[in-house]
Design a protein around this motif. Structure first.
Motif, PDB file in Angstrom:
ATOM      1  N   ALA A  20       9.806   5.898   4.859  1.00  0.00           N
ATOM      2  CA  ALA A  20       8.533   5.632   4.192  1.00  0.00           C
ATOM      3  C   ALA A  20       8.052   6.859   3.423  1.00  0.00           C
ATOM      4  O   ALA A  20       7.598   6.754   2.274  1.00  0.00           O
ATOM      5  CB  ALA A  20       7.483   5.215   5.220  1.00  0.00           C
ATOM      6  N   LEU A  21       8.168   8.018   4.032  1.00  0.00           N
ATOM      7  CA  LEU A  21       7.745   9.252   3.366  1.00  0.00           C
ATOM      8  C   LEU A  21       8.631   9.569   2.160  1.00  0.00           C
ATOM      9  O   LEU A  21       8.135  10.044   1.128  1.00  0.00           O
ATOM     10  CB  LEU A  21       7.775  10.415   4.355  1.00  0.00           C
ATOM     11  CG  LEU A  21       6.686  10.409   5.437  1.00  0.00           C
ATOM     12  CD1 LEU A  21       6.965  11.475   6.485  1.00  0.00           C
ATOM     13  CD2 LEU A  21       5.303  10.612   4.820  1.00  0.00           C
TER      14      LEU A  21
ATOM     15  N   MET B 299       8.908   9.556  -3.863  1.00  0.00           N
ATOM     16  CA  MET B 299       9.636   9.250  -5.099  1.00  0.00           C
ATOM     17  C   MET B 299       8.782   8.542  -6.142  1.00  0.00           C
ATOM     18  O   MET B 299       9.064   8.612  -7.337  1.00  0.00           O
ATOM     19  CB  MET B 299      10.860   8.395  -4.781  1.00  0.00           C
ATOM     20  CG  MET B 299      11.900   9.114  -3.927  1.00  0.00           C
ATOM     21  SD  MET B 299      13.246   8.039  -3.371  1.00  0.00           S
ATOM     22  CE  MET B 299      14.358   8.171  -4.776  1.00  0.00           C
ATOM     23  N   VAL B 300       7.712   7.858  -5.704  1.00  0.00           N
ATOM     24  CA  VAL B 300       6.897   7.098  -6.655  1.00  0.00           C
ATOM     25  C   VAL B 300       5.497   7.687  -6.834  1.00  0.00           C
ATOM     26  O   VAL B 300       4.630   7.063  -7.452  1.00  0.00           O
ATOM     27  CB  VAL B 300       6.802   5.612  -6.233  1.00  0.00           C
ATOM     28  CG1 VAL B 300       8.184   4.987  -6.223  1.00  0.00           C
ATOM     29  CG2 VAL B 300       6.128   5.450  -4.867  1.00  0.00           C
TER      30      VAL B 300
ATOM     31  N   GLU C 221      10.919  18.808  -7.825  1.00  0.00           N
ATOM     32  CA  GLU C 221      11.479  18.000  -8.908  1.00  0.00           C
ATOM     33  C   GLU C 221      10.486  16.937  -9.362  1.00  0.00           C
ATOM     34  O   GLU C 221       9.838  16.277  -8.543  1.00  0.00           O
ATOM     35  CB  GLU C 221      12.772  17.319  -8.444  1.00  0.00           C
ATOM     36  CG  GLU C 221      13.488  16.562  -9.533  1.00  0.00           C
ATOM     37  CD  GLU C 221      14.796  15.976  -9.042  1.00  0.00           C
ATOM     38  OE1 GLU C 221      15.382  15.151  -9.769  1.00  0.00           O
ATOM     39  OE2 GLU C 221      15.234  16.349  -7.932  1.00  0.00           O
ATOM     40  N   LYS C 222      10.350  16.776 -10.680  1.00  0.00           N
ATOM     41  CA  LYS C 222       9.416  15.792 -11.215  1.00  0.00           C
ATOM     42  C   LYS C 222       9.817  14.374 -10.826  1.00  0.00           C
ATOM     43  O   LYS C 222      10.994  14.037 -10.762  1.00  0.00           O
ATOM     44  CB  LYS C 222       9.349  15.894 -12.740  1.00  0.00           C
ATOM     45  CG  LYS C 222       8.442  16.986 -13.259  1.00  0.00           C
ATOM     46  CD  LYS C 222       8.216  16.826 -14.751  1.00  0.00           C
ATOM     47  CE  LYS C 222       7.154  17.787 -15.239  1.00  0.00           C
ATOM     48  NZ  LYS C 222       6.830  17.567 -16.666  1.00  0.00           N
ATOM     49  N   THR C 223       8.808  13.554 -10.596  1.00  0.00           N
ATOM     50  CA  THR C 223       9.009  12.144 -10.295  1.00  0.00           C
ATOM     51  C   THR C 223       8.609  11.302 -11.504  1.00  0.00           C
ATOM     52  O   THR C 223       8.059  11.818 -12.492  1.00  0.00           O
ATOM     53  CB  THR C 223       8.142  11.711  -9.106  1.00  0.00           C
ATOM     54  OG1 THR C 223       6.749  11.788  -9.499  1.00  0.00           O
ATOM     55  CG2 THR C 223       8.373  12.622  -7.894  1.00  0.00           C
ATOM     56  N   ILE C 224       8.861   9.999 -11.422  1.00  0.00           N
ATOM     57  CA  ILE C 224       8.420   9.087 -12.474  1.00  0.00           C
ATOM     58  C   ILE C 224       6.916   9.218 -12.684  1.00  0.00           C
ATOM     59  O   ILE C 224       6.431   9.247 -13.819  1.00  0.00           O
ATOM     60  CB  ILE C 224       8.787   7.636 -12.110  1.00  0.00           C
ATOM     61  CG1 ILE C 224      10.295   7.431 -12.191  1.00  0.00           C
ATOM     62  CG2 ILE C 224       8.079   6.641 -13.020  1.00  0.00           C
ATOM     63  CD1 ILE C 224      10.758   6.049 -11.776  1.00  0.00           C
ATOM     64  N   ALA C 225       6.177   9.297 -11.588  1.00  0.00           N
ATOM     65  CA  ALA C 225       4.722   9.418 -11.689  1.00  0.00           C
ATOM     66  C   ALA C 225       4.320  10.691 -12.419  1.00  0.00           C
ATOM     67  O   ALA C 225       3.342  10.700 -13.176  1.00  0.00           O
ATOM     68  CB  ALA C 225       4.100   9.389 -10.298  1.00  0.00           C
TER      69      ALA C 225
ATOM     70  N   THR D 281       4.132   1.739  -1.779  1.00  0.00           N
ATOM     71  CA  THR D 281       5.357   2.147  -2.483  1.00  0.00           C
ATOM     72  C   THR D 281       5.687   1.245  -3.668  1.00  0.00           C
ATOM     73  O   THR D 281       5.540   1.631  -4.815  1.00  0.00           O
ATOM     74  CB  THR D 281       6.549   2.195  -1.502  1.00  0.00           C
ATOM     75  OG1 THR D 281       6.679   0.926  -0.832  1.00  0.00           O
ATOM     76  CG2 THR D 281       6.353   3.285  -0.453  1.00  0.00           C
ATOM     77  N   ASP D 282       6.137   0.017  -3.411  1.00  0.00           N
ATOM     78  CA  ASP D 282       6.622  -0.848  -4.495  1.00  0.00           C
ATOM     79  C   ASP D 282       5.536  -1.168  -5.515  1.00  0.00           C
ATOM     80  O   ASP D 282       5.829  -1.367  -6.690  1.00  0.00           O
ATOM     81  CB  ASP D 282       7.180  -2.147  -3.910  1.00  0.00           C
ATOM     82  CG  ASP D 282       7.903  -2.977  -4.953  1.00  0.00           C
ATOM     83  OD1 ASP D 282       8.759  -2.415  -5.670  1.00  0.00           O
ATOM     84  OD2 ASP D 282       7.619  -4.178  -5.062  1.00  0.00           O
ATOM     85  N   HIS D 283       4.288  -1.219  -5.098  1.00  0.00           N
ATOM     86  CA  HIS D 283       3.193  -1.496  -6.030  1.00  0.00           C
ATOM     87  C   HIS D 283       3.138  -0.467  -7.149  1.00  0.00           C
ATOM     88  O   HIS D 283       2.849  -0.794  -8.301  1.00  0.00           O
ATOM     89  CB  HIS D 283       1.861  -1.522  -5.276  1.00  0.00           C
ATOM     90  CG  HIS D 283       0.705  -1.956  -6.112  1.00  0.00           C
ATOM     91  ND1 HIS D 283      -0.461  -1.232  -6.202  1.00  0.00           N
ATOM     92  CD2 HIS D 283       0.530  -3.039  -6.919  1.00  0.00           C
ATOM     93  CE1 HIS D 283      -1.308  -1.849  -7.011  1.00  0.00           C
ATOM     94  NE2 HIS D 283      -0.730  -2.950  -7.459  1.00  0.00           N
ATOM     95  N   HIS D 284       3.441   0.777  -6.825  1.00  0.00           N
ATOM     96  CA  HIS D 284       3.460   1.826  -7.846  1.00  0.00           C
ATOM     97  C   HIS D 284       4.582   1.569  -8.852  1.00  0.00           C
ATOM     98  O   HIS D 284       4.440   1.857 -10.041  1.00  0.00           O
ATOM     99  CB  HIS D 284       3.618   3.196  -7.191  1.00  0.00           C
ATOM    100  CG  HIS D 284       2.405   3.618  -6.414  1.00  0.00           C
ATOM    101  ND1 HIS D 284       1.381   4.359  -6.966  1.00  0.00           N
ATOM    102  CD2 HIS D 284       2.041   3.376  -5.122  1.00  0.00           C
ATOM    103  CE1 HIS D 284       0.448   4.573  -6.044  1.00  0.00           C
ATOM    104  NE2 HIS D 284       0.822   3.981  -4.930  1.00  0.00           N
ATOM    105  N   MET D 285       5.705   1.013  -8.361  1.00  0.00           N
ATOM    106  CA  MET D 285       6.814   0.729  -9.258  1.00  0.00           C
ATOM    107  C   MET D 285       6.615  -0.547 -10.054  1.00  0.00           C
ATOM    108  O   MET D 285       7.393  -0.864 -10.943  1.00  0.00           O
ATOM    109  CB  MET D 285       8.128   0.664  -8.468  1.00  0.00           C
ATOM    110  CG  MET D 285       8.643   2.033  -8.068  1.00  0.00           C
ATOM    111  SD  MET D 285       8.763   3.182  -9.479  1.00  0.00           S
ATOM    112  CE  MET D 285       9.954   2.342 -10.509  1.00  0.00           C
ATOM    113  N   MET D 286       5.561  -1.292  -9.773  1.00  0.00           N
ATOM    114  CA  MET D 286       5.166  -2.396 -10.639  1.00  0.00           C
ATOM    115  C   MET D 286       4.417  -1.876 -11.855  1.00  0.00           C
ATOM    116  O   MET D 286       4.512  -2.431 -12.945  1.00  0.00           O
ATOM    117  CB  MET D 286       4.278  -3.390  -9.875  1.00  0.00           C
ATOM    118  CG  MET D 286       4.988  -4.207  -8.829  1.00  0.00           C
ATOM    119  SD  MET D 286       3.828  -5.023  -7.694  1.00  0.00           S
ATOM    120  CE  MET D 286       2.751  -5.887  -8.843  1.00  0.00           C
ATOM    121  N   HIS D 287       3.668  -0.782 -11.658  1.00  0.00           N
ATOM    122  CA  HIS D 287       2.743  -0.321 -12.694  1.00  0.00           C
ATOM    123  C   HIS D 287       3.195   0.926 -13.449  1.00  0.00           C
ATOM    124  O   HIS D 287       2.700   1.186 -14.543  1.00  0.00           O
ATOM    125  CB  HIS D 287       1.366  -0.086 -12.069  1.00  0.00           C
ATOM    126  CG  HIS D 287       0.691  -1.349 -11.636  1.00  0.00           C
ATOM    127  ND1 HIS D 287       0.015  -2.174 -12.505  1.00  0.00           N
ATOM    128  CD2 HIS D 287       0.619  -1.959 -10.428  1.00  0.00           C
ATOM    129  CE1 HIS D 287      -0.459  -3.218 -11.855  1.00  0.00           C
ATOM    130  NE2 HIS D 287      -0.111  -3.113 -10.585  1.00  0.00           N
TER     131      HIS D 287
END
Length: 238
Positions: free
Chosen positions: A33-34, A39-40, A50-54, A219-225
């Motif tokens: 989970a962590l 990662m998001v 290291e930079k993330t997508i966010a 987690t996954d909600h961030h990868m929706m947006h």
């Protein structure tokens, strides 16, 4: 880099998290989970270098692009219950972190949310809810009012708070559902409105275990947006 190169490690780790949540090894659940959460979310939240997508999206937004209009999502999940399919980039961060704040604190741990009147004034928000029901003209006006630096400070605090919550979850908590009273606290404290495009969130969250909340709002909600915002940046190869 390509989208596949960017998303593949997240998908792989997310699938590990899903498998872990079906089991009973709480240490593995928390570790996965962590990792997915890191990662998001911006690297500042987890302490990674290291930079993330966010980070890519956040950096772009902080350079004067908070009101750049983007698709709300890349694929239809809750758009049937949305006020608009187009939103300013800052709304994506407001929406995802308001939900994370509400769910992690009211539902996962039964404690006070981070957001309060002081944060509302600092951010300059006209609303306290997740913004689900805003129409296009309303969401554009909302974006123009936002103090993006204050929103950045809020989301960093929310993310760090979530990680502390995740680290201390028990297996019993992960497998359990929340009480009706805690779900309704979100409505009572302005986290959602009575508009059907907003209040449906309570029905959805009430049906999840805390493990399910880790899989979606955390987690996954961030990868929706995040992906529709990322499409505006130059880091992806055509």
């Amino acid at each position: 880099m390509t989208k596949e190169e960017l998303y593949a490690p997240i998908r792989e780790k997310y699938n590990e998290l899903r498998w872990a949540l079906e089991g009973s090894d709480i240490d593995t659940i928390i570790e996965c989970a962590l990792e997915v959460h890191a990662m998001v979310h911006p690297a500042e939240i987890s302490g990674k270098t290291e930079k993330t997508i966010a980070d890519y999206v956040l950096d772009y937004m902080l350079k004067g692009n908070q009101n750049k209009l983007v698709p709300r999502e890349d694929y239809d999940v809750d758009l049937h219950y949305a006020g608009t399919r187009t939103v300013p980039m800052c709304w994506q961060f407001w929406h995802t972190y308001r939900i994370e704040d509400l769910v992690s604190n009211f539902l996962m741990t039964d404690q006070e949310q981070i957001f309060n009147e002081k944060w509302k004034r600092k951010i300059g928000s006209s609303i306290t809810d997740t913004g689900n029901a805003l129409e296009l003209d309303e969401v554009i006006a909302f974006g123009k009012e936002i103090n993006i630096e204050a929103l950045h400070d809020y989301l960093i605090m929310v993310g760090k708070n979530t990680r502390n919550i995740l680290k201390n979850l028990t297996l019993e908590q992960v497998k359990s559902k929340v009480s009706y009273e805690n779900v309704m606290r979100i409505l009572e404290e302005g986290g959602v409105t009575t508009d059907f495009r907003s209040i449906w969130l309570l029905v959805y969250w009430a049906g999840l275990t805390i493990g399910g909340m880790i899989l979606t709002p955390m987690t996954d909600h961030h990868m929706m947006h995040l992906p529709p915002c990322l499409n505006n940046l130059s880091i992806l190869d055509e």
